[in-house]
Design a protein around this motif. Structure first.
Motif, mmCIF file in Angstrom:
data_model
loop_
_atom_site.group_PDB
_atom_site.id
_atom_site.type_symbol
_atom_site.label_atom_id
_atom_site.label_comp_id
_atom_site.label_asym_id
_atom_site.label_seq_id
_atom_site.Cartn_x
_atom_site.Cartn_y
_atom_site.Cartn_z
ATOM 1 N N ASN A 42 -43.284 -40.102 11.930
ATOM 2 C CA ASN A 42 -42.673 -38.792 11.723
ATOM 3 C C ASN A 42 -42.482 -38.082 13.062
ATOM 4 O OD1 ASN A 42 -42.506 -38.755 8.838
ATOM 5 N ND2 ASN A 42 -44.731 -38.502 8.771
ATOM 6 N N LEU A 44 -40.975 -34.630 14.762
ATOM 7 C CA LEU A 44 -40.535 -33.254 14.538
ATOM 8 C C LEU A 44 -39.673 -32.788 15.702
ATOM 9 C CD1 LEU A 44 -40.757 -30.441 13.049
ATOM 10 C CD2 LEU A 44 -42.767 -30.026 14.519
ATOM 11 N N ARG A 88 -36.891 -29.919 6.707
ATOM 12 C CA ARG A 88 -36.190 -31.029 6.062
ATOM 13 C C ARG A 88 -36.406 -32.319 6.849
ATOM 14 N NH1 ARG A 88 -34.878 -30.139 0.824
ATOM 15 N NH2 ARG A 88 -33.757 -28.173 0.520
ATOM 16 N N SER A 89 -36.420 -33.440 6.133
ATOM 17 C CA SER A 89 -36.604 -34.734 6.789
ATOM 18 C C SER A 89 -35.408 -35.641 6.538
ATOM 19 C CB SER A 89 -37.885 -35.417 6.303
ATOM 20 O OG SER A 89 -37.801 -35.751 4.940
ATOM 21 N N TYR A 90 -35.150 -36.534 7.513
ATOM 22 C CA TYR A 90 -34.036 -37.474 7.444
ATOM 23 C C TYR A 90 -34.550 -38.819 7.956
ATOM 24 C CZ TYR A 90 -31.507 -33.075 7.098
ATOM 25 O OH TYR A 90 -31.087 -31.817 6.713
ATOM 26 N N LYS A 91 -34.423 -39.852 7.135
ATOM 27 C CA LYS A 91 -35.050 -41.145 7.418
ATOM 28 C C LYS A 91 -34.038 -42.175 7.889
ATOM 29 C CE LYS A 91 -38.392 -44.314 5.235
ATOM 30 N NZ LYS A 91 -37.695 -45.595 5.424
ATOM 31 N N LYS A 96 -38.639 -41.172 10.760
ATOM 32 C CA LYS A 96 -38.269 -40.023 9.939
ATOM 33 C C LYS A 96 -38.228 -38.799 10.848
ATOM 34 C CE LYS A 96 -39.893 -39.620 5.739
ATOM 35 N NZ LYS A 96 -40.834 -39.355 4.616
ATOM 36 N N TRP A 98 -37.762 -34.744 11.400
ATOM 37 C CA TRP A 98 -38.004 -33.493 10.702
ATOM 38 C C TRP A 98 -37.300 -32.348 11.424
ATOM 39 C CZ3 TRP A 98 -41.006 -33.070 6.195
ATOM 40 C CH2 TRP A 98 -41.618 -34.272 5.784
ATOM 41 N N ASN A 126 -42.017 -30.756 2.157
ATOM 42 C CA ASN A 126 -40.608 -30.924 2.507
ATOM 43 C C ASN A 126 -39.768 -29.950 1.685
ATOM 44 O OD1 ASN A 126 -38.185 -31.928 3.411
ATOM 45 N ND2 ASN A 126 -38.684 -34.058 2.985
ATOM 46 N N ASN A 148 -46.441 -36.757 5.452
ATOM 47 C CA ASN A 148 -45.773 -35.708 6.221
ATOM 48 C C ASN A 148 -46.423 -35.452 7.578
ATOM 49 O OD1 ASN A 148 -44.262 -35.457 3.918
ATOM 50 N ND2 ASN A 148 -44.650 -33.279 3.592
ATOM 51 N N ILE A 150 -47.229 -35.389 11.314
ATOM 52 C CA ILE A 150 -46.333 -35.595 12.450
ATOM 53 C C ILE A 150 -47.005 -36.442 13.531
ATOM 54 C CG2 ILE A 150 -45.017 -34.450 14.280
ATOM 55 C CD1 ILE A 150 -43.899 -34.024 11.435
#
Length: 270
Positions: A42, A44, A88-91, A96, A98, A126, A148, A150
């Motif tokens: 993750n 950020l 919001r997260s995008y993989k 991923k 954030w 999220n 979640n 980081i």
């Protein structure tokens, strides 16, 4: 793909050819995370309002795409949803990203610090609206969501306007990056909008040797307390349906640096 220091103070030397592009992309897309962090690393993205957090996520997603197809799933620019207020997260594969609201969007610095701390610990769900979120450091009220947590932070700055950031805001940023450092989370700085420094696009191959950029990094290192070796650039300007090779490499080079450092740390704590 490593970094070294030259006589002129340049740390980074990404090779700008298709072979390196393929190597970077293949390594990142086939990366297997350490057992301790689940199926994703993750990352950020944290920066001031308008610095280019959302655009940078689009750039990363586009650069990771096998064909380099431009991806614009994160709202930016004139889109009415471009002013990010939610977490919001995008993989993409094992990575991923954030997206978060600008760290100067909240009026109370203490509240901003607490929100960041909770995000880092994986205690903010999220989709949470960060503008109306009331932070609570009591873990019982906001338990950790393991997926979640980081592992790395990218601080985003508009490299063209860093000298216009007030001392008060920069002091607030120093507190934020200290919070990240105290949690032993890998962190880097990305300078966006470097095109505004007047660097010709044909010189992207030697971008880190460009004196105006080096001076910006020197100023930023002095004001933030962060090491210049942790500072990179990413271009969020594209043309057409594919992101250009050099811009892909600049983006993937940052991610490769982050993943290698995060992976090395996580494996020491398994």
């Amino acid at each position: 793909m490593g970094s070294k220091l030259s006589k002129d103070g340049c740390f980074h030397f990404p090779t700008m050819d298709k072979r390196n592009l393929d190597t970077l992309r293949n390594c990142l897309c086939s990366y297997n995370t350490p057992v301790c962090c689940g199926d994703c690393i993750n990352i950020l993205l944290f920066g001031m309002v308008g610095a280019g957090k959302s655009s940078s996520i689009n750039t990363f997603l586009s650069a990771l795409d096998p064909q380099g197809t431009t991806i614009t799933c994160v709202p930016t620019g004139m889109n009415p949803r471009s002013l990010t207020s939610e977490l919001r997260s995008y993989k993409a594969g094992s990575l991923k990203f954030w997206d978060s609201s600008g760290w100067n969007a909240l009026e109370n610095p203490d509240q901003t610090n607490q929100v960041l701390q909770m995000i880092l610990e994986g205690r903010v769900p999220n989709g949470t609206n960060l503008h109306s979120f009331i932070p609570d450091l009591d873990v019982a009220n906001y338990p950790v969501i393991p997926e979640n947590e980081i592992h790395g932070v990218i601080f985003i700055f508009n490299i063209d306007t860093t000298d216009l950031i007030s001392d008060d805001k920069m002091k607030a940023f120093q507190e934020l990056q200290t919070i990240v450092a105290q949690k032993y989370i890998h962190r880097v700085v990305i300078g966006t909008k470097f095109e505004l420094l007047g660097i010709p696009e044909k010189h992207n191959e030697w971008i880190y040797e460009y004196k105006p950029l080096q001076r910006k990094f020197e100023q930023l290192a002095e004001r933030t307390g962060m090491d210049r070796r942790s500072m990179f650039v990413v271009s969020n300007q594209w043309r057409g349906g594919q992101i250009e090779m050099k811009k892909c490499i600049l983006a993937l080079y940052v991610l490769d640096n982050m993943v290698r450092n995060i992976d090395r740390f996580l494996k020491t704590v398994e």
